[in-house]
Every structure is written in C-alpha cells, then in structure tokens.
Scaffold this active site. Structure first.
Site, PDB file in Angstrom:
ATOM      1  N   ARG A  38      -4.380  -4.945 -18.183  1.00  0.00           N
ATOM      2  CA  ARG A  38      -3.001  -5.272 -17.830  1.00  0.00           C
ATOM      3  C   ARG A  38      -2.540  -6.632 -18.341  1.00  0.00           C
ATOM      4  NH1 ARG A  38      -2.695  -2.942 -11.604  1.00  0.00           N
ATOM      5  NH2 ARG A  38      -2.464  -0.746 -12.190  1.00  0.00           N
ATOM      6  N   GLU A  84      -5.579  -7.683  -0.129  1.00  0.00           N
ATOM      7  CA  GLU A  84      -5.146  -8.614  -1.181  1.00  0.00           C
ATOM      8  C   GLU A  84      -5.102 -10.056  -0.693  1.00  0.00           C
ATOM      9  OE1 GLU A  84      -1.513  -9.055  -4.463  1.00  0.00           O
ATOM     10  OE2 GLU A  84      -1.537  -7.371  -3.069  1.00  0.00           O
ATOM     11  N   SER A 144       0.834  -1.202   0.000  1.00  0.00           N
ATOM     12  CA  SER A 144       0.000   0.000   0.000  1.00  0.00           C
ATOM     13  C   SER A 144       0.866   1.248   0.000  1.00  0.00           C
ATOM     14  CB  SER A 144      -0.922   0.010   1.229  1.00  0.00           C
ATOM     15  OG  SER A 144      -1.793  -1.085   1.224  1.00  0.00           O
ATOM     16  N   GLN A 188       1.397   3.845  -6.415  1.00  0.00           N
ATOM     17  CA  GLN A 188       1.653   5.119  -7.086  1.00  0.00           C
ATOM     18  C   GLN A 188       0.391   5.737  -7.677  1.00  0.00           C
ATOM     19  OE1 GLN A 188       4.634   4.253 -10.044  1.00  0.00           O
ATOM     20  NE2 GLN A 188       6.234   3.850  -8.530  1.00  0.00           N
TER      21      GLN A 188
END
Length: 530
Positions: A274, A355, A41, A45
């Site tokens: 992605r 996560e 965390s 960015q």
C-alpha cells in the site's frame, strides 16, 4: 455507583471479540464515543486474511506480513497471529457467521495487495466488517452494559498504587460520569480523524493514545501511518473506501488517458504494498492529474461489490464508464500504545487492543486484511488472560482524592479543520524535514501542557477533543522528524532510502520524555508489567 471487572472503551472488532470471550462471571461495561456501529471495523470491506486455501500455509502468510512491514515486526507476535488465523475463522463459522462461498461450496478467497496468493475470507461481497460486527453484537451476553455517546476524557489512576482503576466520561450534554473497574481496556481505533482525507469513521481521532499518554503509558512508532491508495474521490472530496479487493479482481489504476500508473513501478504493479501505491498516486495528484480505478475487466461488479456500488451511486459517481475516481487518504496506524502479547500496557490495570495498540505485528506497513485478524486475535488472547486472572471478590476501590478544581483556564487551541489540513499537507504521504518543521512550529504555538495538572472535569467535549488531537498530532510530528529514513509507510523525500541502523530503532514517547530504543524481537514486552 456501579463497579465492573472489565471496562472496555470502544466498540470495534477487538472490543466485541473480547466481550464475547470473557467469563460470564465478569461484570462488563462497553462504553463508546458514538454509537456501537460507528467504528472502522463496521466499515471494513475487504475481509480477514487467513492461510486456509489449498496450498497455503501460515508460514507463507508470515512471509508476506514480514515483507510488507519491512521486517520491522516482532516476529514472535506475527507467528502467533498467522498460526491462529485459521482457528479464528473456524470458530466464527461454528458460531454462525456465514462467509461467502465459491461455486463448489468452499470459502471464497479474495486476493489483495502484497499477498502471495488468495487468502482473504469475506462476507456480503465487500461488507465483511458489517457482517462480522453484526454477528459479534448479536452474540453478546444480555447482561453486558453498553453505554453509547460518551466521550471518555480521563483514566482514573490511583495516586498511591498508580493502578488504573476507572474512567471519566462526558455525555452528549457535557455531564460528567465516573466508572470504576478492576481492568480498563482501550480499544478505540486509530488516528484517521487527524487528517483531512481519511477512510476512517469521523469519530476516530486518536483518543485512546492521548488517554494512555496522559496516564504515563509508553507510545511507540507514531510515524508509521498507512495511507490507503484508493478512496472514492469526487468533486474535491473523499466519500469512502474502495477496497483493495477490487484490484485483487483485476482492476487497474490509470490516468485520464487510460495509461497504467503502476506498470513498471513494482513487480506486483497494482497489487504492490500500500505505501508504494499510495506514494505513486500522491505524486500523480501533485502533478494535477486525475487518477481512476479501471474496473472494465470485472464481470458483475455490482454483484461482487454492492457496498462500493451503492457508495458510488449515492455520491453521484456513475459506473457506466467503468472507472472510479480515487485518491489516497489516511487509513491505519501501525504504531500506538506499547503492549505485550496479551495487550497489557506499561500502566498497571490498563490494556490496549486493536488499532490503538502497537502489538508488533504490522511493522512499518500493515499487510492488507491483517487488521480484522489482529482485532480477533488479541481480543481473544486478552480474554483468555483475564479469564485466568478471574477476580471473584467484590470490587473495592481504594480511597483516592481526585482533583476538584473548578478553574477553567482554556488554552489556545487550533481550529479542528485547520489542524486536519496541516497534518495532511505536512505529515501525510510524503514528508520532508522542512515541512515537518513548519508543522512542528505551528503545533508548538498551542500548549496543551497547561491541562496536565488540572482537572478536566469542567472542560467541554469540544475543548477536550481538540486537546487530544493536538497531543497526538505532536506525537506523530516528533516521531516523523526523528526517523531520518524512508521505511514502509514513512516516506521522507529528503531521506529516500532505508537505513540499516534506523531499521533497528523504535521511537518511544511518554510523559517522561522521548527516546530511541534499539529493537529487540521481544521489544513489545520491554518495560511492560507481565
């Protein structure tokens, strides 16, 4: 011996959001493997995705999330996530977090891959994670106990009630400690440390998933691992993340000659999802071609992206030529510990958020900047749930008889760097049946089951870390072998197409066995104690 209402293992955004919203009547422990700032965390960015821009709606954010995740999500959870996004941003503003603003004094919104419009809220240009984490740390109650540099190696499960009643941890010198609590929350991040090329903090190596698995919790969809397309890559090594926000400002992925890599490969080209971009870049690198991010079109790059600029400078990468050498690397796990809408696992007294958990919001591939949003959302949802269940009576730990075995029979375990290299080579961006079998056979040489029925108290931190890494590597490999299709971040070269039947199946693993379970919209509520 201290007793707690809540033991939070981890110190990232989900953990600190939870700690900030729990009732002040709770006795709280935050315990973390390294320092409280050594987490993914803090490294983030890009920012937080939220539908707050003019003309934007949560419904549009919902559509982009579902599409990026290949329609493999729990739609109810995605709906709740995007609906709460604007409220979470507003709450952070009111609590004093200073988001970046545009020339009109409005929140500046960035653009990232697979988003239909600008909706990324950010701080400090490209230092959003750092700003948020410093803010959340600064607003914590002073009576919350924070214990750093502790390796949590076991969940304490009462032998009669089967409830999770605490944790065991080791300090830096390997000394054992026990902590007891009404509720234990795992917020320990993902699995990046299992791969040789990763954007993750080195301490993040799947510990939470290993702990939950050993305690009997269900683990799901471990094959869905997102590889970020653009990590700074220089002299054969990666040195950190180059945010997708750079491509959102117009940067292009190019070959050494300057030719565009993504042109004609996807409708959104450099801002494609992605998994698509990462696959293209991986194939370039397989062909021994260098890959660069062309930033020549971005004015005042150093001002917009000070963190990336400093990272390039510290690693000897000059920005004079307006191109940054990049390579894809392990970034985010979409699977994890099965939880319900408030983070409850299939083990009584045990929760998971962030996560570490599989909430159902990311599907087969996470939409950019939904990770910080997920941490904020589920941290608050769990806090609300626990506050409603407020336990005011004094903590009483039922009698239990933990193992006092002092037998140290260390099994054969792999070398950590060899394990990471093999995971990258055989369970990385593009997978095949033959390579996964090679990996499976290699992992099978090492038997971690010898420790399942023994006390772990006498084992070293290094041995326990390798044990956890081996366990999680096996979970990933098994799931990747079983899913015979390509879907989202799971790319099988021998099964290149999505399959309608496989798109309805979750691969669930626990100590009871491995099963393939038909998907339901309420899947993540199945077999979880409400």
């Amino acid at each position: 011996m201290k007793m707690y209402n809540c033991i939070i293992v981890g110190s990232g955004i989900a953990a600190m959001q939870l700690a900030n919203h729990l009732s002040d009547q709770f006795r709280i422990l935050v315990i973390t493997k390294s320092t409280k700032r050594a987490n993914n965390s803090y490294r983030a960015q890009g920012g937080i995705a939220s539908a707050i821009g003019e003309g934007d709606k949560p419904a549009f954010h919902f559509q982009d999330t579902i599409k990026a995740g290949c329609e493999f999500q729990n739609e109810k959870e995605v709906h709740n996530l995007v609906e709460h996004g604007p409220k979470l941003i507003e709450q952070l503003k009111k609590s004093g977090l200073d988001f970046d603003k545009d020339d009109k004094g409005q929140l500046a919104l960035g653009m990232e891959g697979a988003h239909g419009q600008k909706r990324i809220v950010h701080c400090g240009g490209d230092a959003t994670g750092k700003y948020i984490m410093e803010h959340l740390n600064s607003t914590l109650r002073t009576d919350i106990d924070i214990v750093e540099n502790r390796f949590v190696y076991e969940l304490i499960i009462h032998p009669t009630t089967k409830k999770c009643i605490g944790i065991k941890a080791k300090d830096e010198n390997g000394h054992n400690e026990s902590y007891f609590g009404h509720q234990v929350i795992l917020a320990m991040g993902g699995i990046g440390g299992l791969f040789s090329i990763t954007s993750n903090d080195p301490s993040v190596a799947g510990d939470g998933i290993a702990l939950a698995y050993r305690a009997g919790a269900d683990i799901v969809d471990m094959e869905f691992i997102q590889f970020h397309p653009t990590l700074l890559y220089f002299k054969g090594k990666t040195a950190g993340l180059i945010s997708e926000a750079v491509r959102g400002e117009g940067a292009r992925l190019i070959e050494e000659s300057g030719q565009s890599i993504m042109a004609g490969k996807h409708l959104m080209e450099d801002l494609a999802p992605r998994h698509i971009v990462a696959k293209e870049l991986f194939q370039q690198r397989l062909a021994k071609k260098e890959v660069y991010l062309d930033i020549s079109m971005i004015d005042r790059f150093e001002e917009q992206f000070p963190t990336i600029t400093a990272m390039c400078q510290s690693n000897g990468v000059s920005l004079k030529e307006k191109r940054i050498p990049v390579a894809p690397g392990c970034h985010f796990l979409m699977g994890g510990i099965v939880v319900n809408s408030v983070g409850q696992t299939s083990v009584d007294g045990l929760y998971a958020i962030g996560e570490t958990a599989s909430t159902g919001v990311h599907g087969a591939n996470r939409l950019a900047s939904n990770s910080l949003l997920e941490g904020l959302h589920y941290g608050k949802m769990l806090a609300n749930h626990l506050n409603e269940q407020l336990i005011q009576k004094e903590m009483e730990i039922p009698f239990y008889n933990p193992s006092n075995s002092t037998t140290v029979n260390v099994p054969l375990l792999p070398d950590k760097e060899e394990l990471r290299a093999k995971m990258m080579a055989y369970a990385g961006i593009i997978r095949t049946s033959s390579e996964l079998k090679i990996l499976h056979d290699w992992l099978s040489k090492y038997d971690e089951s010898i420790l399942n029925d023994l006390s772990l108290d006498e084992y070293s931190n290094e041995t326990l870390q390798l044990l956890f890494m081996l366990q999680v590597a096996k979970l990933i490999t098994t799931s990747a072998q079983l899913r015979k299709e390509s879907r989202g971040a799971h790319n099988r070269e021998d099964y290149p197409s999505e399959d309608e039947r496989w798109g309805q199946i979750h691969i669930v693993q626990s100590k009871k066995g491995t099963e393939m379970r038909e998907r339901q919209n309420e899947y993540h509520q199945v077999e979880v104690n409400a």
